[in-house]
Structures are given as C-alpha cells and as structure tokens.
Motif scaffolding. Structure first.
Motif: not given
Length: 252
Positions: A235-252
C-alpha cells in the motif's frame, strides 16, 4: 530445541563442512537435539519429477504433488524430510554461495520437499503464505560461505548487495511457508581464509548458535498484516524513507 541442519557441500573436509561441524557441536553442547540432512552423503535426487508422486491421476504437476501429499504417496525420501521439518523448532540451511545462489542439490531439496499441500497451497488454496502456514512458529537461518570479499557484495559492490541475493531464499522459500527468518551468518573471503581467521569465525559461529533461540527475526511483512492491497502490492505510504526494491517488504 529440535534443530534440523540441511547441509549442501560435496566435500566433508571443506571449510563449509568444518563450519557445519562447529555449528552442530555447539548446538548439541547447548542441549539441543540436532538432526542433519547431508544432501551429498544422502545421494539426494536434485530434480523433481512425476516419479516423486506415486500413482496419482492429476496431470498438473503442482496439483499432482499436492494430491500425492494428501494421499501419502510421495516418495519415501521426501516424506522423511517433511517429517524432519515438522519435528524441527529451527532449521539451518548450511551451504556455499555458488553462482549467486544455493547449490543445485539444495534447491532440489526445496523443489521436492516443499510440495503443494505441505509448504504451500494447504487446503487447495493459495493461502496461507508469507508469515503463515504449516511451518509457522519455526525459526530458520542461513549459514553461507562466500568466496568473494565483503565489499563486493555491498550496495555499490559489483556482485550486488548480499541481502538482495539471499532475498529469494530467505523471503521466498523460508518465510513463504511461515518460518521466522533470522539474520544470516555470512563468511566472506573464504578462498583465502587462514587458520587464525577460521578460529575467529568459528568462535563467532558458536556464539550465534548459542543465540539461536533468542535472535530477533528479520521483520518481513506478513501477507495478512494489512500492508498489501488485494493485488498483493504494498500500500502507498508504507515504505520506509528511501526504501526500494526488496527493502519494501521489510518493516522498519
């Protein structure tokens, strides 16, 4: 804990083999019950085929594996490994990094053992998966020997970030059927690893094995946790700042 070590290297006297022995000795010294699937020593068949399924009428290969699982007609070697996984509280995959992935024999272990109805597609559906499933509640960790030096497997390294190389294994194989995936134990520069460095690496590995029951897992996002839409996009807005690629699927 019951710990299953799945080991993939053709030479028992290799560095990978020596580190496997260090890990197993420490686990047993800490009071854990350990079983070892030494794939080369077992003569493990690396390719999945219809001979794995016995007499099933289903023609679709994936569904045929599920039918064989439900009917109890999977080959004996597959059933034995599935029982080991159900017995285990933790699973350690111990292997060298070959051509940016696991050895073929270990991939073949996954292909044959993680059948429909067992590791995915339980009940004839695509769910549960990613953080849920038959293997939920178990811990999993990789111990990987890597020939190249650590900087070459970094964000600017020519080989790419090691986290990206291991993502298909950690997220796509281990987390998919529900296991909690621990940070991997990586040994870089193994081609020129001398005895002094081996002693240091072995000490670190013994410490990591002693922490196996308590290490915090990688915080992968569960499919059912509300982070993904119906098409399984984050969902939009769930990504950590600057995250992309596989990083998106790891919550901070």
């Amino acid at each position: 804990m019951n710990v299953l070590v799945v080991y993939a290297h053709p030479k028992p006297d290799s560095l990978t083999g020596a580190l496997k022995d260090v890990a197993v000795d420490q686990l047993r010294a800490d009071g854990h019950e350990v079983r070892i699937s030494d794939l080369y020593a077992m003569g493990w068949k690396a390719h999945a085929d219809t001979e794995d399924f016995g007499a099933v009428s289903e023609t679709n290969f994936m569904l045929a594996s599920g039918a064989a699982y439900q009917q109890g007609t999977l080959s004996a070697d597959i059933q034995a490994e599935q029982q080991k996984l159900l017995w285990a509280d933790a699973v350690v995959l111990h292997f060298p990094l070959w051509w940016f992935s696991m050895p073929a024999i270990l991939k073949g272990w996954v292909d044959r053992v993680f059948t429909c109805g067992f590791a995915y597609g339980a009940g004839g559906t695509a769910l549960p998966r990613y953080g849920a499933g038959v293997l939920a509640g178990r811990r999993a960790m990789l111990v990987v020997s890597i020939g190249g030096k650590e900087p070459s497997y970094s964000d600017r390294g020519i080989n790419g970030p090691v986290e990206d190389l291991l993502f298909p294994i950690q997220h796509g194989i281990l987390y998919y059927p529900g296991m909690d995936v621990l940070p991997p134990f990586l040994v870089h520069g193994t081609i020129r690893l001398d005895s002094a460095r081996f002693d240091a690496v072995a000490a670190d590995l013994r410490a990591r094995m002693s922490e196996l029951p308590t290490i915090e897992p990688i915080c992968f996002r569960p499919q059912g946790g509300g982070d993904y839409d119906r098409s399984l996009r984050l969902e939009p807005g769930r990504e950590p700042n600057g995250a992309s690629g596989f990083e998106l699927h790891t919550a901070q």
